[in-house]
Scaffold this active site. Structure first.
Site, PDB file in Angstrom:
ATOM      1  N   HIS A 174      -4.037 -20.868  -2.135  1.00  0.00           N
ATOM      2  CA  HIS A 174      -2.782 -20.322  -1.575  1.00  0.00           C
ATOM      3  C   HIS A 174      -2.057 -19.433  -2.590  1.00  0.00           C
ATOM      4  O   HIS A 174      -0.841 -19.278  -2.523  1.00  0.00           O
ATOM      5  CB  HIS A 174      -1.823 -21.437  -1.133  1.00  0.00           C
ATOM      6  CG  HIS A 174      -2.462 -22.485  -0.287  1.00  0.00           C
ATOM      7  ND1 HIS A 174      -2.430 -22.475   1.088  1.00  0.00           N
ATOM      8  CD2 HIS A 174      -3.183 -23.586  -0.625  1.00  0.00           C
ATOM      9  CE1 HIS A 174      -3.084 -23.524   1.558  1.00  0.00           C
ATOM     10  NE2 HIS A 174      -3.566 -24.218   0.542  1.00  0.00           N
ATOM     11  N   SER A 233       0.602   7.514 -13.886  1.00  0.00           N
ATOM     12  CA  SER A 233       1.440   8.059 -12.825  1.00  0.00           C
ATOM     13  C   SER A 233       1.920   9.440 -13.259  1.00  0.00           C
ATOM     14  O   SER A 233       2.150   9.682 -14.443  1.00  0.00           O
ATOM     15  CB  SER A 233       2.637   7.126 -12.615  1.00  0.00           C
ATOM     16  OG  SER A 233       3.723   7.846 -12.061  1.00  0.00           O
ATOM     17  N   LYS A 257       3.073   3.836 -16.649  1.00  0.00           N
ATOM     18  CA  LYS A 257       2.156   3.214 -15.692  1.00  0.00           C
ATOM     19  C   LYS A 257       0.707   3.212 -16.171  1.00  0.00           C
ATOM     20  O   LYS A 257       0.250   4.096 -16.855  1.00  0.00           O
ATOM     21  CB  LYS A 257       2.229   3.938 -14.336  1.00  0.00           C
ATOM     22  CG  LYS A 257       3.487   3.706 -13.565  1.00  0.00           C
ATOM     23  CD  LYS A 257       3.736   2.242 -13.201  1.00  0.00           C
ATOM     24  CE  LYS A 257       2.770   1.689 -12.203  1.00  0.00           C
ATOM     25  NZ  LYS A 257       3.073   2.084 -10.820  1.00  0.00           N
ATOM     26  N   GLU A 281      -8.682  -0.492  -6.665  1.00  0.00           N
ATOM     27  CA  GLU A 281      -7.898  -0.206  -5.459  1.00  0.00           C
ATOM     28  C   GLU A 281      -8.698   0.654  -4.482  1.00  0.00           C
ATOM     29  O   GLU A 281      -8.663   0.450  -3.274  1.00  0.00           O
ATOM     30  CB  GLU A 281      -6.595   0.503  -5.826  1.00  0.00           C
ATOM     31  CG  GLU A 281      -5.604  -0.402  -6.528  1.00  0.00           C
ATOM     32  CD  GLU A 281      -4.369   0.359  -6.982  1.00  0.00           C
ATOM     33  OE1 GLU A 281      -3.272  -0.105  -6.708  1.00  0.00           O
ATOM     34  OE2 GLU A 281      -4.513   1.418  -7.623  1.00  0.00           O
TER      35      GLU A 281
END
Ligand code: ARG
Length: 470
Positions: free
Chosen positions: A159, A280, A286, A293
């Site tokens: 979970h 970024s 970043k 991804e």
């Protein structure tokens, strides 16, 4: 034949509507079958000679033309923006340039329906082998991680809440297990499609006396198909491969997601290297895990191909219908994507460094050892239900005090569970918790070590198997 390599003009006086003419072309997709189509032409022309439709001299000329065209395309690529309607007309036209009218004779007793069915299966055998090789590379990366970190503790989750410690090796091999099943599914699909449709004609078989088994063998198939209607109309092998790819992507997306979570600032269990991270354009701080991804993001595309294929076949009457042309548009990019994602995931995983110090420290925090404290109470004679209750209260108390279970002061221990008055630090350490899971499939470091050895032997077999056969 016209410049567009039209193969069916005789009955028609008018031209195709120009928009429809473009719309129905498939060359931009099926040019991928060009080399398979050349081999099919080679095998079929030989079969025609054995059936006395062509002379040996004809066949020699045709084979020379095929060799020449193949060499040209190997050097310069297949022209996918050619006016030809599809790869079969392109090949026929190009052969005609090299061996004249003989090229037109090769289509005797053959249809594009059995031709495309054969081309596609041949090509899928090749792509399937690439898929298996890519599955091997990501699995190898996982096994290497497991070998390096077979004993390294890390929090395990259910979970997405801290549950019990596991080893990093155990985590890596969990992902390897699902990829092994993906491999089996790809192999199953490849074994079932390894049957040659050539000689099925448009739908009913060919009147030419060809030895279909010899033809199958010449093209490297394990067998020949046994029903010409089915051979030209069926594409369930495409669905099977698409499913194997879709499941692979689903499994891979879970690996990707685990790594993305591990790399987040909140978790910081590891870090992707510069080879697979991007920055970024706006935020200078970043460091984004783009490789994983993109793997995750490509999953839907591959799922979509499976649904497209299943829907395309639903209710389709036998035998060939033009709908089937769209099989390649769905399947080929999906398989290519899957192969690329497996490769990129392997690169990303190799470039992912676990922070083993932090992982180990975090495995000692967050009450991951609560189950083990309950088990210790059970060993001291308490029933598991009572022990569960006692430890639940102990966790609450530890949170109040701001300490871990193993650091509860003796006075607290005495109040909370008088049945167990021992120094809890060693028995509740992550190392002790791990080593208790010494069962087949458990996370005890020794078990993980054994699994790594088993995996290494298995991967050697994956390497020597001619990837397409079992
Ligand atoms: N391009 C077609 C396909 O990929 C093959 C040609 C069969 N066409 C036909 N009208 N029977 O399915």
């Amino acid at each position: 034949m016209s410049e567009a390599g039209k193969m069916w003009g005789g009955r028609f006086q008018g031209e195709l509507d120009p928009f429809f003419a473009q719309f129905q072309k498939s060359l931009t997709v099926d040019y991928a079958l060009a080399f398979a189509d050349l081999e099919v032409n080679r095998a079929w022309s030989s079969a025609l000679s054995r059936a006395s439709v062509l002379t040996p001299a004809d066949v020699q000329a045709i084979h020379l033309a095929i060799d020449d065209l193949k060499a040209q395309w190997q050097q310069h690529g297949v022209p996918f923006d050619d006016p030809a309607e599809d790869v079969h007309s392109l090949v026929e036209r190009e052969l005609a340039v090299r061996c004249g009218d003989l090229a037109k004779r090769v289509h005797t007793g053959r249809s594009r329906n059995d031709q495309v069915a054969t081309d596609l299966r041949l090509f899928l055998k090749e792509l399937g082998a690439e898929l298996l090789a890519a599955l091997r590379s990501i699995t190898t990366a996982l096994v290497e991680k497991a070998e390096r970190h077979f004993a390294a503790p890390i929090p395990g989750y259910t979970h997405l809440q801290r549950a019990q410690p596991i080893t990093i090796g155990h985590w890596a091999l969990a992902h390897a297990e699902s990829l092994r099943r993906d491999r089996g599914r790809v192999q199953d699909a490849l074994a079932r499609l390894d049957s040659c449709p050539l000689g099925s004609g448009a739908l009913a078989g060919t009147p030419v006396k060809v030895d279909r088994l010899a033809l199958a063998k010449a093209l490297g198939f394990a067998s020949a198909t046994h029903n010409s209607l089915d051979a030209t109309a069926s594409r369930d092998h495409c669905c099977e491969l698409a499913f194997a790819a879709a499941m692979t992507m689903t499994n891979l997306s879970r690996l990707a997601e685990d790594c993305i979570i591990f790399a987040s600032a909140e978790v910081r269990f590891g870090r992707f290297g510069d080879r697979v991270s991007t920055g970024s354009s706006l935020m200078p701080q970043k460091r984004n895990p783009d490789a994983m991804e993109l793997v995750r993001g490509n999953t839907g595309l591959v799922h979509g191909a499976l649904v497209a294929l299943l829907s395309m076949l639903k209710g389709l009457p036998l035998a060939y219908n033009r709908d089937l042309q769209e099989d390649k548009a769905a399947l080929l990019p999906a398989l290519r994507r899957t192969i690329d994602c497996l490769r990129v995931a392997a690169i990303a995983l190799n470039d992912f460094e676990f922070d083993t110090v932090r992982c180990a420290a975090e495995a000692e925090r967050g009450y991951l050892n609560a189950t083990d404290l309950a088990d210790l109470l059970v060993a001291a004679g308490v029933s598991f239900r009572d022990a569960h209750e006692l430890v639940g209260r102990a966790v609450n108390r530890a949170i109040e005090i701001g300490c871990e279970l193993q650091a509860l002061p003796p006075a607290e221990q005495k109040k909370l569970f008088p049945q167990l008055q021992i120094d809890l630090r060693q028995p509740l350490s992550a190392a002790a918790v791990l080593s208790r899971r010494d069962v087949l499939g458990g996370t005890a470091p020794q078990r993980v070590r054994d699994e790594v050895t088993r995996w290494q032997r298995e991967l050697e077999n994956w390497a020597c198997n001619k990837e397409t056969s079992r």
